[in-house]
Design a protein around this motif. Structure first.
Motif, PDB file in Angstrom:
ATOM      1  N   GLN A 151       0.837  -1.456  -0.087  1.00  0.00           N
ATOM      2  CA  GLN A 151      -0.029   0.068   0.093  1.00  0.00           C
ATOM      3  C   GLN A 151       0.922   1.198  -0.079  1.00  0.00           C
ATOM      4  N   ASP A 152       1.856   1.419   0.850  1.00  0.00           N
ATOM      5  CA  ASP A 152       2.476   2.423   1.018  1.00  0.00           C
ATOM      6  C   ASP A 152       3.348   2.765  -0.105  1.00  0.00           C
ATOM      7  N   TRP A 202       1.207   4.026  -3.124  1.00  0.00           N
ATOM      8  CA  TRP A 202       0.734   5.196  -2.837  1.00  0.00           C
ATOM      9  C   TRP A 202       1.783   6.284  -3.138  1.00  0.00           C
ATOM     10  N   ARG A 254       0.447   9.763   5.585  1.00  0.00           N
ATOM     11  CA  ARG A 254      -0.621   9.781   4.503  1.00  0.00           C
ATOM     12  C   ARG A 254      -1.944  10.151   5.105  1.00  0.00           C
ATOM     13  N   THR A 263       1.032  14.390   0.720  1.00  0.00           N
ATOM     14  CA  THR A 263       0.974  13.666  -0.636  1.00  0.00           C
ATOM     15  C   THR A 263       2.364  12.930  -0.848  1.00  0.00           C
TER      16      THR A 263
END
Ligand code: GLU
Ligand code: ZN
Length: 295
Positions: free
Chosen positions: A59-60, A63, A272, A277
């Motif tokens: 996920q990180d 992102w 996050r 961002t």
């Protein structure tokens, strides 16, 4: 030469700004070279790795706008390769079982009759070699044992084949780094290549996996610079190619301390959640916005 690099986190906690920096630098270097950025999950320490941390890594990184080819190599699926390498080293007489407890080692190192001050190498206190003298040889290779590399024997093999070292392109120590001088074996000591609870070790797995994945450039923090001396030697002993290494600067906290997994305050997930961002993260670790991708 095709440029292939990797980011190799262990799913033992949240990724923080230091991980982001490492992943982004590796990714951007691959992109600039028209090469490939791989992700590898270093999950040999099953007592500390958690599936939720692994999910969070994906996920990180997504992102952060990083991408990598599938499938992702996970070290937990690589045990047969690690065992084969250990069998090879064992059959060549380069390993021995170590039955010392941490306490035994501390005592041996502090015993006045040993007459030498406890030296510290890249892997902690230099092992005094107790079991090299008492536990060899055995056949077949014992399972569920701590296995150490006979470093002096390994260095002799390397010396027969010319200079061992690696090419470094990082900001601190650029150039050719030689790792095979005569004092090397005693400086490092007999490192553990297989832990009892893991059946492998960080050093063994990382060199086997970098070779299996065709890694041409290893990009990682300068805290691993000394470990690379061990890796170059293992690569030579195992007949593996040595990649080019780029050890980058470390991201530190406000007190100048290197970030650690437990620094949850710097976790990417937290930034996050607070509305940062990916561009903010790049700025926070001192990187330019990724113009290559924006243009
Ligand atoms: N898995 C290691 C870590 O989390 C990185 C190993 C490497 O890049 O060689 O620090
Ligand atoms: Zn021992």
């Amino acid at each position: 030469m095709a440029f292939v690099t990797r980011f190799a986190p262990s799913p033992t906690g949240p990724l923080h700004l230091g991980h982001a920096y490492s992943a982004i630098v590796a990714h951007d270097m691959a992109q600039a070279a028209g090469g490939t950025f791989l992700l590898r999950i270093e999950d040999i320490d099953q007592s500390r790795c958690r599936p939720e941390w692994e999910a969070q890594i994906y996920q990180d990184l997504q992102w952060l706008d990083l991408s990598w080819p599938q499938p992702v190599m996970r070290q937990s699926s690589r045990m047969p390769a690690y065992q084969a390498a250990l069998d090879d080293l064992w059959s060549r007489g380069l390993l021995y079982a170590c039955t010392c407890s941490r306490r035994d080692i501390e005592q041996a190192l502090s015993a006045p009759q040993e007459g030498v001050a406890a030296a510290s190498g890249p892997d902690g206190p230099v092992y005094p070699g107790t079991c090299r003298r008492r536990n060899r040889p055995q056949s077949p290779r014992p399972r569920d044992a701590v296995l150490r590399l006979d470093m002096a024997a390994a260095c002799r093999i390397c010396a027969q084949q010319g200079m061992v070292g690696f090419q470094e392109t990082g900001p601190a120590n650029g150039g050719w780094i030689t790792t095979s001088d005569a004092s090397y074996a005693s400086e490092i000591g007999d490192i553990v290549v297989s832990r009892r609870d893991m059946g492998t070790s960080y050093h063994l797995s990382v060199v086997l996996d970098d070779a299996a994945q065709g890694i041409s450039h290893v990009v990682r923090g300068e805290d691993l610079f000394e470990a690379t001396r061990i890796h170059a030697l293992l690569q030579r002993v195992l007949g593996l190619p040595t990649p080019i290494y780029h050890h980058h600067r470390l991201i530190r906290d406000d007190h100048g301390k290197r970030l650690a997994k437990r620094d949850d305050a710097r976790a990417l997930a937290k930034f996050r959640a607070e509305g940062a961002t990916p561009a903010d993260i790049r700025r926070m670790v001192g990187l330019e916005p990724n113009s290559a991708r924006n243009s």
